[in-house]
Design an enzyme around this catalytic site. Structure first.
Site, PDB file in Angstrom:
ATOM      1  N   SER A 143       0.794  -1.267   0.041  1.00 42.69           N
ATOM      2  CA  SER A 143       0.053   0.064  -0.022  1.00 42.69           C
ATOM      3  C   SER A 143       0.794   1.352  -0.095  1.00 42.69           C
ATOM      4  O   SER A 143       1.907   1.070   0.315  1.00 42.69           O
ATOM      5  CB  SER A 143      -0.855   0.020   1.170  1.00 42.69           C
ATOM      6  OG  SER A 143      -1.589   1.195   1.423  1.00 42.69           O
ATOM      7  N   TYR A 156      -2.249  -0.856  10.297  1.00 43.65           N
ATOM      8  CA  TYR A 156      -2.110  -0.920   8.945  1.00 43.65           C
ATOM      9  C   TYR A 156      -0.752  -0.346   8.361  1.00 43.65           C
ATOM     10  O   TYR A 156      -0.065  -1.124   7.404  1.00 43.65           O
ATOM     11  CB  TYR A 156      -3.371  -0.159   8.205  1.00 43.65           C
ATOM     12  CG  TYR A 156      -3.579  -0.469   6.861  1.00 43.65           C
ATOM     13  CD1 TYR A 156      -4.115  -1.585   6.610  1.00 43.65           C
ATOM     14  CD2 TYR A 156      -2.973   0.435   5.952  1.00 43.65           C
ATOM     15  CE1 TYR A 156      -4.517  -1.697   5.244  1.00 43.65           C
ATOM     16  CE2 TYR A 156      -3.523   0.253   4.385  1.00 43.65           C
ATOM     17  CZ  TYR A 156      -4.023  -0.808   4.141  1.00 43.65           C
ATOM     18  OH  TYR A 156      -4.349  -1.068   2.865  1.00 43.65           O
TER      19      TYR A 156
HETATM   20  N1  LIG Z   1      -8.671  -0.291  -1.263  1.00 45.92           N
HETATM   21  C1  LIG Z   1      -7.725   0.541  -0.872  1.00 45.92           C
HETATM   22  O1  LIG Z   1      -7.846   1.785  -1.057  1.00 45.92           O
HETATM   23  C2  LIG Z   1      -6.428  -0.119  -0.998  1.00 45.92           C
HETATM   24  C3  LIG Z   1      -5.205   0.504  -0.690  1.00 45.92           C
HETATM   25  C4  LIG Z   1      -3.988   0.220  -0.661  1.00 45.92           C
HETATM   26  C5  LIG Z   1      -3.811  -1.260  -0.562  1.00 45.92           C
HETATM   27  N2  LIG Z   1      -5.008  -1.946  -0.410  1.00 45.92           N
HETATM   28  C6  LIG Z   1      -4.524  -3.443  -0.167  1.00 45.92           C
HETATM   29  O2  LIG Z   1      -5.271  -4.059  -1.380  1.00 45.92           O
HETATM   30  C7  LIG Z   1      -5.449  -5.491  -0.915  1.00 45.92           C
HETATM   31  C8  LIG Z   1      -7.158  -5.712  -1.372  1.00 45.92           C
HETATM   32  O3  LIG Z   1      -7.912  -4.925  -0.773  1.00 45.92           O
HETATM   33  P1  LIG Z   1      -9.325  -4.418  -1.311  1.00 45.92           P
HETATM   34  O4  LIG Z   1      -9.266  -3.053  -1.372  1.00 45.92           O
HETATM   35  O5  LIG Z   1      -9.398  -5.129  -2.573  1.00 45.92           O
HETATM   36  O6  LIG Z   1     -10.082  -4.980   0.077  1.00 45.92           O
HETATM   37  P2  LIG Z   1     -11.604  -5.795   0.048  1.00 45.92           P
HETATM   38  O7  LIG Z   1     -11.974  -5.763   1.257  1.00 45.92           O
HETATM   39  O8  LIG Z   1     -12.633  -5.485  -1.165  1.00 45.92           O
HETATM   40  O9  LIG Z   1     -11.070  -7.441  -0.176  1.00 45.92           O
HETATM   41  C9  LIG Z   1     -10.325  -8.124   0.749  1.00 45.92           C
HETATM   42  C10 LIG Z   1     -10.856  -9.458   0.463  1.00 45.92           C
HETATM   43  O10 LIG Z   1      -9.826 -10.217   1.396  1.00 45.92           O
HETATM   44  C11 LIG Z   1     -10.636 -11.154   2.095  1.00 45.92           C
HETATM   45  N3  LIG Z   1      -9.797 -11.306   3.331  1.00 45.92           N
HETATM   46  C12 LIG Z   1      -9.956 -10.845   4.342  1.00 45.92           C
HETATM   47  N4  LIG Z   1      -9.357 -11.581   5.426  1.00 45.92           N
HETATM   48  C13 LIG Z   1      -8.673 -12.606   4.932  1.00 45.92           C
HETATM   49  C14 LIG Z   1      -7.988 -13.546   5.529  1.00 45.92           C
HETATM   50  N5  LIG Z   1      -7.664 -13.614   6.769  1.00 45.92           N
HETATM   51  N6  LIG Z   1      -8.042 -14.768   4.677  1.00 45.92           N
HETATM   52  C15 LIG Z   1      -8.311 -14.640   3.308  1.00 45.92           C
HETATM   53  N7  LIG Z   1      -9.008 -13.585   2.819  1.00 45.92           N
HETATM   54  C16 LIG Z   1      -9.066 -12.627   3.513  1.00 45.92           C
HETATM   55  C17 LIG Z   1     -11.907 -10.577   2.361  1.00 45.92           C
HETATM   56  O11 LIG Z   1     -12.698 -11.621   2.471  1.00 45.92           O
HETATM   57  C18 LIG Z   1     -12.075  -9.798   0.870  1.00 45.92           C
HETATM   58  O12 LIG Z   1     -12.718 -10.452  -0.226  1.00 45.92           O
HETATM   59  C19 LIG Z   1      -5.441  -5.487   0.703  1.00 45.92           C
HETATM   60  O13 LIG Z   1      -4.146  -5.983   1.073  1.00 45.92           O
HETATM   61  C20 LIG Z   1      -5.367  -4.014   0.934  1.00 45.92           C
HETATM   62  O14 LIG Z   1      -4.736  -3.638   2.172  1.00 45.92           O
HETATM   63  C21 LIG Z   1      -6.135  -1.692  -0.900  1.00 45.92           C
END
Ligand SMILES: NC(=O)c1ccc[n+]([C@@H]2O[C@H](COP(=O)([O-])OP(=O)(O)OC[C@H]3O[C@@H](n4cnc5c(N)ncnc54)[C@H](O)[C@@H]3O)[C@@H](O)[C@H]2O)c1
Length: 252
Positions: A143, A156
């Site tokens: 991130s 985080y």
């Molecule tokens: N959306 C943002 O703004 C953003 C920014 C930077 C980084 N990220 C990173 O991107 C990645 C995906 O995030 P997203 O925004 O798509 O989130 P999201 O919440 O849409 O999807 C995350 C998925 O991970 C699954 N999950 C959660 N805990 C889990 C576990 N213990 N084991 C297996 N699966 C699990 C959830 O069921 C969900 O389907 C994450 O690592 C997040 O930190 C997101």
């Protein structure tokens, strides 16, 4: 992108960035093992890939449980005989946006367990298989919060700095073994995780947008493009790097 017939495991692929990546890689002819702790969501991703003529199946795994990660990689190898790409995407945010002194221990342990220990377990299990076969490619989803402090987000931020550090350390160790390891660092991107942040305080959307020179949030499919490129043979001389996709936020 050179992804045809690549055997790819993606964690957290039931939603957001993981689902978009699974879908894109399926379109490019990869065989995708769609993993999530929520099977309903994972199956929805698989159904979407099938509609576009792609090949995938769903496996339930909680990345905080080492045995479940082992079983996940074993299923991929049982089915296809190898693991070309492991995409460690599953991640969560803390429930409370508080300063460090008030940060709850519950948030700390939950976030570190999924975002940091989960990525460690997934890299360890994938590397064991990749060492046996003599090649492999790992893409971690870190991130912008792992490159730059954001405040009110200690666990985080700590977990994502750790993902960047683990990516670089492991890339150094496994370069000679024909295994590449890179990370993407998304900024604020439309997803369930961003919605949770937007709902945490009134006017959060405008506060965050002021931090983005391009004046909009990212889309999951825009992050997926970079992940798929790192996972493909088009990027075959890159290892130990992070790609930042943040609409310019890191410039401020
Ligand atoms: N959306 C943002 O703004 C953003 C920014 C930077 C980084 N990220 C990173 O991107 C990645 C995906 O995030 P997203 O925004 O798509 O989130 P999201 O919440 O849409 O999807 C995350 C998925 O991970 C699954 N999950 C959660 N805990 C889990 C576990 N213990 N084991 C297996 N699966 C699990 C959830 O069921 C969900 O389907 C994450 O690592 C997040 O930190 C997101």
């Amino acid at each position: 992108m050179e992804l045809k017939n690549k055997i790819v495991v993606i964690t957290g692929a039931g939603s957001g960035i993981g689902a978009a990546t699974a879908s894109l890689m399926g379109e490019h002819g990869a065989k995708v093992i769609v993993s999530d702790m929520n099977m309903k969501r994972a199956q929805r991703t698989v159904d979407g890939i099938a509609k576009k003529g792609g090949s995938s199946f769903a496996v339930r795994a909680n990345v905080t449980k080492f045995e479940e990660v082992e079983a996940l990689v074993s299923k991929a190898v049982e089915e296809y005989g190898r693991l070309d790409v492991m995409i460690n995407n599953a991640g969560i945010g803390g429930k409370n946006q508080k300063k460090t002194a008030e940060h709850t221990h519950e948030d700390w342990h939950n976030v570190i367990a999924v975002n940091q220990t989960g990525v460690f377990y997934c890299m360890q299990v994938a590397l064991e298989q990749m060492m046996k076969q003599g090649f492999g490619n790992i893409v971690n989803v870190a991130s912008l919060a792992g490159l730059k402090p954001s405040g009110y987000n200690l666990s985080y931020s700590a977990s994502k700095y750790a993902v960047v550090g683990m990516t670089k350390s492991a890339a150094l160790e496994y370069g000679r073994k024909n295994i590449r390891i890179n990370a993407v660092c998304p900024g604020y991107t439309h997803s369930a995780l961003l919605d949770q942040l937007l709902n945490s305080k009134p006017d959060m959307e405008n506060t965050l947008k002021r931090l983005i020179p391009m004046d909009r949030f990212g889309e999951a499919n825009e992050i997926a493009e970079a992940i798929a490129w790192l996972a493909s043979d088009n990027s075959k001389y890159i290892t130990g790097q992070t790609i930042t996709l943040d609409g310019g936020t890191s410039l401020l």
